[in-house]
Enzyme design. Structure first.
Site, PDB file in Angstrom:
ATOM      1  N   CYS A  59       0.441  13.951 -12.220  1.00 31.30           N
ATOM      2  CA  CYS A  59      -0.303  12.744 -12.429  1.00 31.30           C
ATOM      3  C   CYS A  59      -1.924  13.202 -11.757  1.00 31.30           C
ATOM      4  O   CYS A  59      -1.735  13.964 -11.211  1.00 31.30           O
ATOM      5  CB  CYS A  59       0.292  11.714 -11.324  1.00 31.30           C
ATOM      6  SG  CYS A  59      -0.458  10.251 -10.805  1.00 31.30           S
ATOM      7  N   GLY A  60      -2.645  12.409 -12.367  1.00 30.71           N
ATOM      8  CA  GLY A  60      -4.152  12.702 -11.781  1.00 30.71           C
ATOM      9  C   GLY A  60      -4.161  12.580 -10.226  1.00 30.71           C
ATOM     10  O   GLY A  60      -4.908  13.060  -9.555  1.00 30.71           O
TER      11      GLY A  60
END
Length: 183
Positions: A59-60
């Site tokens: 995930c970012g």
């Protein structure tokens, strides 16, 4: 007539007590599967503040693991437990098995705070712990992405939550943790 009313009141009291006994009044009533195998009984954290975070490896927001580990190191002696709960609910960003997740966290972020096995955190199939959090904090508290953060006080009561956008080491998160630490 008095006897009927008395019996009804006794029954009502018993029913209410029975219902209360079956409801989960605190986080300490839940057990999660541990990433290490076996169970992670949240009752072991009675008297400690919990920071519960749904996590994902791809995930970012994954770099927030650094901030979570720092909070754990900064506050654990004062009674904070950071609890990571991997989830694949958002964008398929946690596809690995628990051994893969554990290795990723160790190699990339040196994580040593407790973690559960991968759980569903939203929707009809959400783990009962997450359904309970939404019931306690309101529908708006349901995680809308990875790295939602929940502060739970030493008595097992949810205090507040923060979205993915709020970094673990932000002043808001630290203030909520410090206000909830055992005295």
């Amino acid at each position: 007539m008095r006897l009927k009313v008395g019996i009804f009141c006794l029954w009502l009291g018993f029913t209410t007590a029975s219902m209360a006994a079956t409801q989960s009044p605190s986080a300490h009533d839940f057990t999660l599967p541990s990433i290490d195998g076996g169970d992670l009984d949240l009752a072991q954290f009675k008297g400690k503040t919990l920071l519960v975070v749904n996590t994902a490896s791809q995930c970012g927001f994954t770099p927030q693991y650094d901030g979570l580990q720092s909070l754990w190191e900064d506050y654990r002696e004062r009674g904070l437990v950071v609890l990571g709960i991997p989830s694949n609910d958002f964008g398929g960003q946690e596809p690995g098995a628990k051994d893969d997740i554990k290795e990723f966290c160790d190699v990339n972020f040196n994580i040593d705070f407790p973690m559960s096995d991968k759980l569903v955190v939203r929707g009809a199939d959400a783990h009962p712990f997450y359904k309970w959090l939404a019931q306690e904090l309101g529908r708006g508290s349901r995680p809308k992405w990875n790295f939602y953060k929940y502060v739970i006080d030493a008595d097992g009561k949810p205090v507040t939550y923060f979205s993915s956008m709020t970094k673990p080491q932000s002043g808001r998160v630290r203030k909520a943790i410090e206000a909830s630490l055992p005295r």
